[in-house]
Design a protein around this motif. Structure first.
Motif, PDB file in Angstrom:
ATOM      1  N   VAL A 174     -15.009 -21.973  22.188  1.00  0.00           N
ATOM      2  CA  VAL A 174     -16.516 -22.380  21.943  1.00  0.00           C
ATOM      3  C   VAL A 174     -16.895 -21.570  20.555  1.00  0.00           C
ATOM      4  N   THR A 175     -16.405 -20.410  20.364  1.00  0.00           N
ATOM      5  CA  THR A 175     -16.583 -19.454  19.225  1.00  0.00           C
ATOM      6  C   THR A 175     -16.071 -20.255  18.003  1.00  0.00           C
ATOM      7  N   GLU A 176     -14.709 -20.453  17.995  1.00  0.00           N
ATOM      8  CA  GLU A 176     -14.055 -21.084  17.040  1.00  0.00           C
ATOM      9  C   GLU A 176     -14.951 -22.386  16.511  1.00  0.00           C
ATOM     10  N   GLN A 177     -15.084 -23.384  17.279  1.00  0.00           N
ATOM     11  CA  GLN A 177     -15.814 -24.410  17.039  1.00  0.00           C
ATOM     12  C   GLN A 177     -17.105 -24.248  16.265  1.00  0.00           C
ATOM     13  N   ILE A 233     -21.219 -35.023  16.721  1.00  0.00           N
ATOM     14  CA  ILE A 233     -21.018 -33.849  15.665  1.00  0.00           C
ATOM     15  C   ILE A 233     -19.723 -33.126  15.656  1.00  0.00           C
ATOM     16  N   LEU A 234     -19.013 -33.016  16.701  1.00  0.00           N
ATOM     17  CA  LEU A 234     -17.810 -32.428  16.807  1.00  0.00           C
ATOM     18  C   LEU A 234     -16.595 -33.368  16.032  1.00  0.00           C
ATOM     19  N   GLU A 235     -16.785 -34.731  15.942  1.00  0.00           N
ATOM     20  CA  GLU A 235     -15.642 -35.537  15.319  1.00  0.00           C
ATOM     21  C   GLU A 235     -15.979 -35.397  13.646  1.00  0.00           C
ATOM     22  N   GLU A 236     -17.149 -35.290  13.606  1.00  0.00           N
ATOM     23  CA  GLU A 236     -17.416 -35.475  12.448  1.00  0.00           C
ATOM     24  C   GLU A 236     -17.272 -34.147  11.343  1.00  0.00           C
ATOM     25  N   ALA A 237     -16.872 -33.180  12.473  1.00  0.00           N
ATOM     26  CA  ALA A 237     -16.482 -31.691  11.744  1.00  0.00           C
ATOM     27  C   ALA A 237     -14.926 -31.623  11.852  1.00  0.00           C
ATOM     28  N   GLY A 238     -14.363 -32.846  12.350  1.00  0.00           N
ATOM     29  CA  GLY A 238     -13.029 -32.609  12.198  1.00  0.00           C
ATOM     30  C   GLY A 238     -12.530 -31.908  13.571  1.00  0.00           C
ATOM     31  N   LYS A 270     -21.025 -24.168  11.939  1.00  0.00           N
ATOM     32  CA  LYS A 270     -21.878 -23.352  11.262  1.00  0.00           C
ATOM     33  C   LYS A 270     -21.276 -23.451   9.913  1.00  0.00           C
ATOM     34  N   GLU A 271     -20.315 -23.308   9.713  1.00  0.00           N
ATOM     35  CA  GLU A 271     -19.781 -23.403   8.196  1.00  0.00           C
ATOM     36  C   GLU A 271     -20.025 -24.666   7.691  1.00  0.00           C
ATOM     37  N   ALA A 272     -20.009 -25.824   8.414  1.00  0.00           N
ATOM     38  CA  ALA A 272     -20.466 -27.146   7.964  1.00  0.00           C
ATOM     39  C   ALA A 272     -22.112 -27.306   7.834  1.00  0.00           C
ATOM     40  N   GLY A 273     -22.696 -26.282   7.987  1.00  0.00           N
ATOM     41  CA  GLY A 273     -24.285 -26.111   8.042  1.00  0.00           C
ATOM     42  C   GLY A 273     -25.250 -26.170   9.095  1.00  0.00           C
TER      43      GLY A 273
END
Lengths: 440, 324
Positions: free
Chosen positions: A176-179, A160-165, A184-187
């Motif tokens: 943790v908040t930033e990521q 999930i992290l990789e797919e979000a860049g 969240k922006e990604a859905g």
């Protein structure tokens, strides 16, 4: 093994521990055969009772003079159940216990120091992780051997992290908040799933682990609360949790690991903090569609320390009162389950291989079968590094009861009923009130 | 002659059992002594047991409420301190508010739905009998089991309800049925009504069926519509049962513990913490048995006051079925 080099568990200690394990027969007295037929009452919380019973059957085969009566109770109710058993005198000879309740049970005289009854206990000190040994010790005396010993860790879904860049897991709580905001922006509705309920005993343990990651503590050496200082790591972490839920909307609550696992396994969340053994469950291909995606990251924060603990086997005062035969049978039982028999820590090893439970016995970190099993679900080197950063919590007699107020206060703050500052102040007042009642 | 036989002998047609009949006194007086003794002997064991359990437990609760009683603290007398601490405490105030809102939500809902269901079941239609049997099942389930079943329905990320709503395209993201205050409060109300509606409906159905059909036939001949018949015949006819159901459900709601325990554990935060759950938590989780006893006494007094107020507010003779 070099990954374990730290200020807490150094290479020499581990090598020493392994060597000590090889010399175990000389250090540790073999369990004695009990002569007459004796029955001991053994209480546990409800985890894998079928395996516990199988281990009991094996023990009974090896100790034909002993019968073990098993009683299991719900984990959230275990503390109060045991208090009521002890105060009512319900027969209990050997019991599971946790470091967070040991002081209370020991101060009340319900459980007894093993080292007062068995000379083989001291031989285990060099074979057990220091944090686990500390968690089993009260006023300088050791009360148990580890049922299992684990750490509470930070876990994430790598895919999930990789797919979000996002190329690497967070190293601080700000990250943790930033990521989470990126996800969240990604859905993703709430990237962080938090295990919490008003009645869950491990809420305060997980909180301690997060505070340790920041290099903090919950109480000082005089047993005063540290979270009442807004600048303390404990207050900062408390506030982070509240803000994550009420302001950033990146955190959702689930009341038990058994409900978090399916939520993580369906890709609805990316981060969580739980008992480390849950990583084995998340990466179990038999039950998880996303097995293999879940990774361990060092606990976010400045020091990356985490909370390490021991759940242990205790012998009770009731067993002592029943006489030498029961004491001997209980000792044999505890050593069979938590100690070394015929050159191996067979029960702890089985828990580790079959269930992914952590262990307090240092020699098992070098056991090829254990390492083979662990490598199926965790980066073993990183796990060793996190293990090396684990430490036990300072304890107080009233910790178990304090947790019953801490959880609802944290819950109120997470729910937006009161502010983080109000909750921290109320928790401080509650702590001080309990301390005053106990200490006078 | 036994105690029960005397009751039968003294009854006359039209006697409602509450007024002594002329002449009965002399018959009874002639045998008063042995009958009275038999009655006392037969009632005494039960009366004694009730007295012992009620008196002793009440005494014990009051005594305990004035003390620090905990396995880890030194027991001592503290007077009314436990009561003061509770009344000053934030958790008690919150739990009291929650309980009042809960009780005065579920009881009216149960009465309205109970009447509607009773009227529906009173109509002849195919499957009526099966429906009557089936609808009692939620009531037969222990509240703790009902709580767990509904918990899996309401779970946020993968609960059945969120799953269905998501598949139907009604929602984009899961609703926090158990993690958001207003939803969690509603969830507890829904499950409580679900568990209690069958009993309320069955009681009210019995009351509806006790109304003479001739009254409806007469009203129809007089030109009364369905609403008029309900207002002038059904409602007065079931009024005593409505009050009984209201009182019963009020007490059930006020002492509701197991459902909250299984469904929300009083959360999120303290959004669904009711006074009975709070009393349990105080006693058995914080091991503060003195405060728990004080709480239990306050709950009992509050329940008693509410019942007395309701009884006083009832019209005179409300509990007497005067519809026939």
């Amino acid at each position: 093994m070099r990954d374990l080099i730290s200020n807490r568990i150094d290479r020499r200690k581990l090598l020493g521990g392994t060597a000590a394990a090889m010399a175990a027969p000389a250090l540790v007295r073999a369990p004695q055969r009990v002569r007459a037929q004796e029955a001991i009452d053994f209480t546990i919380w409800n985890y894998a009772e079928d395996i516990v019973q199988e281990n009991i059957d094996l023990f009974q085969q090896a100790n034909s003079g002993v019968t073990v009566n098993l009683s299991s109770f719900a984990w959230p109710e275990f503390h109060t159940t045991m208090v009521n058993r002890f105060t009512s005198g319900t027969p209990t000879d050997v019991t599971y216990n946790g470091g967070n309740w040991l002081e209370e049970f020991a101060a009340a005289g319900w459980v007894v120091p093993l080292e007062d009854y068995f000379d083989w206990v001291a031989g285990y000190q060099d074979l057990v992780f220091p944090f686990a040994w500390q968690d089993m010790t009260y006023q300088g005396k050791v009360y148990g051997l580890p049922y299992y010993s684990d750490i509470i860790t930070f876990m994430y879904n790598e895919r999930i992290l990789e797919e979000a860049g996002i190329s690497a897991p967070p190293t601080t709580w700000d990250e943790v908040t930033e990521q989470s905001l990126i996800l969240k922006e990604a859905g993703m509705a709430q990237p962080f799933v938090y295990e919490f309920s008003n009645t869950l005993p491990n809420v305060i343990e997980a909180f301690a682990s997060m505070v340790f990651g920041r290099g903090g503590e919950l109480i000082d050496e005089e047993l005063n609360p540290l979270w009442t200082d807004p600048e303390s790591p404990a207050a900062q972490q408390f506030t982070w949790l509240v803000n994550a839920k009420t302001q950033d909307d990146i955190l959702t609550i689930m009341d038990h690991e058994s409900t978090i696992a399916p939520a993580m396994n369906t890709g609805q969340h990316a981060f969580t903090v739980m008992y480390n053994y849950m990583l084995a469950d998340l990466n179990n291909a038999a039950t998880s569609a996303l097995a293999g995606e879940f990774k361990l990251a060092l606990m976010p924060g400045e020091t990356h320390e985490c909370y390490g603990f021991a759940k242990m086997y205790n012998m009770t005062q009731m067993a002592v009162d029943r006489g030498d035969a029961i004491v001997e049978a209980s000792g044999n039982f505890i050593q069979y389950f938590g100690g070394e028999v015929d050159g191996t820590f067979q029960v702890a090893k089985r828990w580790a291989i079959d269930q992914g439970l952590g262990f307090g016995q240092i020699p098992l970190t070098e056991d090829p079968e254990v390492i083979e099993a662990f490598s199926q679900w965790i980066d073993v080197d990183l796990w060793r590094e996190q293990l090396g950063l684990a430490r036990a919590r300072r304890q107080a007699i009233w910790y178990g009861i304090f947790a019953e107020s801490f959880n609802p206060l944290l819950g109120q703050a997470l729910n937006g009923e009161i502010t983080a500052e109000e909750a921290l102040q109320a928790a401080g007042d509650e702590w001080n009130s309990l301390k005053e009642q106990v200490q006078g | 002659m036994g105690f029960g036989e005397r009751t039968v002998v003294n009854r006359t047609p039209g006697d409602n059992g509450t007024q002594p009949q002329a002449g009965a006194g002399s018959v009874g007086r002639a045998r008063r002594s042995p009958d009275w003794l038999t009655g006392v002997i037969m009632v005494a064991p039960v009366a004694l047991l009730i007295a012992v359990f009620f008196v002793y437990s009440t005494y014990r609760a009051v005594y305990q409420s004035t003390r620090i009683e905990s396995p880890i603290f030194k027991p001592r007398f503290v007077g009314l301190q436990n009561y003061r601490d509770l009344l000053d405490g934030r958790f008690f105030r919150q739990a009291s508010e929650n309980s009042l809102v809960f009780v005065f939500t579920v009881v009216p809902v149960l009465l309205v739905l109970g009447v509607l269901v009773a009227l529906l079941l009173n109509e002849p239609f195919r499957g009526n009998t099966a429906l009557r049997i089936g609808m009692i099942l939620p009531w037969a389930l222990p509240a703790a089991v009902a709580g767990l079943v509904w918990k899996w329905i309401f779970l946020d990320s993968w609960g059945a309800l969120n799953g269905i709503l998501g598949r139907l395209g009604v929602i984009d993201a899961p609703i926090g049925f158990l993690s958001q205050s207003r939803w969690a409060k509603l969830a507890v109300v829904v499950v409580f009504v679900w568990t209690q509606l069958p009993l309320a409906s069955i009681f009210l159905l019995a009351a509806v069926q006790s109304i003479s059909p001739e009254l409806y036939e007469a009203a129809e001949l007089d030109g009364a519509g369905a609403l008029g018949r309900f207002r002038t015949i059904t409602l007065p006819g079931i009024r005593p049962m409505l009050l009984i159901v209201a009182l019963f459900e009020l007490l059930m709601a006020f002492t509701n513990f197991d459902l909250v325990y299984a469904l929300t554990q009083g959360g999120p935060g303290t959004a669904t913490t009711l006074v009975s759950y709070f009393a349990w938590a105080e006693s058995f989780r914080k091991l503060n048995f003195g405060a728990g006893a004080a709480m239990a006494i306050m709950i009992a007094i509050a329940a008693l006051v509410v019942i007395l107020v309701l009884m006083r507010a009832m019209p005179k003779g409300a509990l007497v079925d005067d519809s026939q």
